[in-house]
Design a protein around this motif. Structure first.
Motif, PDB file in Angstrom:
ATOM      1  N   THR A 224      35.091  46.402  17.500  1.00  0.00           N
ATOM      2  CA  THR A 224      35.129  47.853  17.675  1.00  0.00           C
ATOM      3  C   THR A 224      33.888  48.472  17.036  1.00  0.00           C
ATOM      4  OG1 THR A 224      36.535  49.821  17.538  1.00  0.00           O
ATOM      5  CG2 THR A 224      36.460  48.404  15.566  1.00  0.00           C
ATOM      6  N   GLY A 225      33.467  49.619  17.547  1.00  0.00           N
ATOM      7  CA  GLY A 225      32.270  50.277  17.018  1.00  0.00           C
ATOM      8  C   GLY A 225      31.003  49.520  17.369  1.00  0.00           C
ATOM      9  N   GLU A 226      31.047  48.714  18.406  1.00  0.00           N
ATOM     10  CA  GLU A 226      29.922  47.850  18.771  1.00  0.00           C
ATOM     11  C   GLU A 226      29.220  48.381  20.017  1.00  0.00           C
ATOM     12  OE1 GLU A 226      27.465  45.949  17.951  1.00  0.00           O
ATOM     13  OE2 GLU A 226      28.837  44.520  17.041  1.00  0.00           O
ATOM     14  N   VAL A 227      27.910  48.121  20.091  1.00  0.00           N
ATOM     15  CA  VAL A 227      27.149  48.437  21.302  1.00  0.00           C
ATOM     16  C   VAL A 227      26.546  47.134  21.813  1.00  0.00           C
ATOM     17  CG1 VAL A 227      25.224  49.740  22.289  1.00  0.00           C
ATOM     18  CG2 VAL A 227      26.583  50.749  20.427  1.00  0.00           C
ATOM     19  N   ILE A 228      26.909  46.735  23.010  1.00  0.00           N
ATOM     20  CA  ILE A 228      26.325  45.519  23.596  1.00  0.00           C
ATOM     21  C   ILE A 228      25.213  45.914  24.553  1.00  0.00           C
ATOM     22  CG2 ILE A 228      26.717  43.564  25.128  1.00  0.00           C
ATOM     23  CD1 ILE A 228      29.287  43.060  23.965  1.00  0.00           C
ATOM     24  N   HIS A 229      24.026  45.344  24.332  1.00  0.00           N
ATOM     25  CA  HIS A 229      22.868  45.648  25.168  1.00  0.00           C
ATOM     26  C   HIS A 229      22.736  44.601  26.276  1.00  0.00           C
ATOM     27  CE1 HIS A 229      22.081  47.578  21.276  1.00  0.00           C
ATOM     28  NE2 HIS A 229      21.490  48.505  21.990  1.00  0.00           N
TER      29      HIS A 229
END
Ligand code: NAP
Length: 237
Positions: A224-229
């Protein structure tokens, strides 16, 4: 198989990355609802996807978003793909032109989260859409960069606020979707070749590759609170 029998909603699911997310979720056994503005695009998507529900909704219309979610008792995962590229230099455009970028990506996502949160169980998720422009802004598209950054920051801020619901974001780089047909028309393949030559992977991502990152965020309940590029390393060059 973690999505089997789960209720998955894709806002902006009639084409591109949202459509591919709906397709992969349905393939994994989820019960899928796709939303978007155009009834024709939703119908065309349903013809290809098979058994999915559709709802005609503009994410910028709070009442319409609320009504669409009010019809659902339970929602496990939401992906918000709706949003668009808004170009123009800050000194050349009217505020109302630029406002559109935030109306959909920021305030539209707020409409969805306010309407859906009470129906999402612990461990369920909302995935937002940021983008390459957060880390690699280009002149003439400042407001899109602000909007994608807002979506990514919202995933971090709301992960702590809406816990135990999980909030994440996917940040696509250049991805071959119908969005670019509207922008480049016939010049699309030429523009893609120029971009592909510059990025570490040497190619653009497919909509399915971005969608598979969204599915991963739905399924992995430790994140959670993650950004996957999914930008092929473009933000480093
Ligand atoms: N493709 C890329 O290279 C790229 C890169 C970075 C970020 N992104 C972002 O990733 C997301 C998906 O991109 P995409 O390329 O798949 O876009 P796309 O092909 O243009 O598809 C967008 C989807 O969202 C729906 N939509 C758009 N505005 C909406 C609104 N106001 N309310 C409800 N539905 C709406 C569209 O249907 P209707 O038009 O019928 O509403 C469509 O189903 C977008 O937020 C985009 O900005 C894309």
């Amino acid at each position: 198989m973690q999505l089997a029998e789960k209720q998955v909603v894709v806002v902006g699911g009639s084409q591109g990355i949202g459509y591919e997310t709906a397709r992969l979720a349905a393939q994994a056994g989820a019960k899928v609802t796709i939303m978007g503005r155009s009834p024709e695009k939703l119908q065309a998507a349903r013809d290809r996807l098979g058994e999915v529900q559709t709802a005609v909704v503009d994410i910028t219309d709070a009442a319409a978003v609320h009504q669409a979610f009010a019809a659902m008792q339970h929602v496990d995962h939401v992906y918000i793909a709706a949003g668009s590229f808004v170009g123009g230099k800050i000194l050349d455009g009217a505020v109302d032109h630029f406002r559109a970028a935030l109306e959909s990506r920021l305030w539209g996502s707020v409409h969805v989260i306010q309407s859906a949160a009470s129906k999402i169980p612990a461990g369920g998720s909302v995935t937002l859409t940021g983008g390459l422009s957060t880390d690699r802004p280009v002149a003439g598209a400042w407001v899109t960069a602000v909007a994608t950054a807002a979506a990514e920051q919202m995933s971090r801020a709301l992960a702590v606020e809406l816990s135990p619901i999980r909030i994440n974001a996917v940040a696509p780089g250049w991805t071959d979707t119908p969005m670019w047909d509207a922008i480049f028309g016939e010049a699309k393949q030429g523009a893609f070749q120029e971009v592909a030559a510059k990025i570490p992977t040497g190619r653009l991502a497919t909509a399915e590759e971005v969608a598979s990152a969204v599915i991963f965020l739905m399924c992995n309940s430790a994140i959670t609170g993650e950004v996957i590029h999914t930008d092929g390393g473009h933000r480093y060059v």
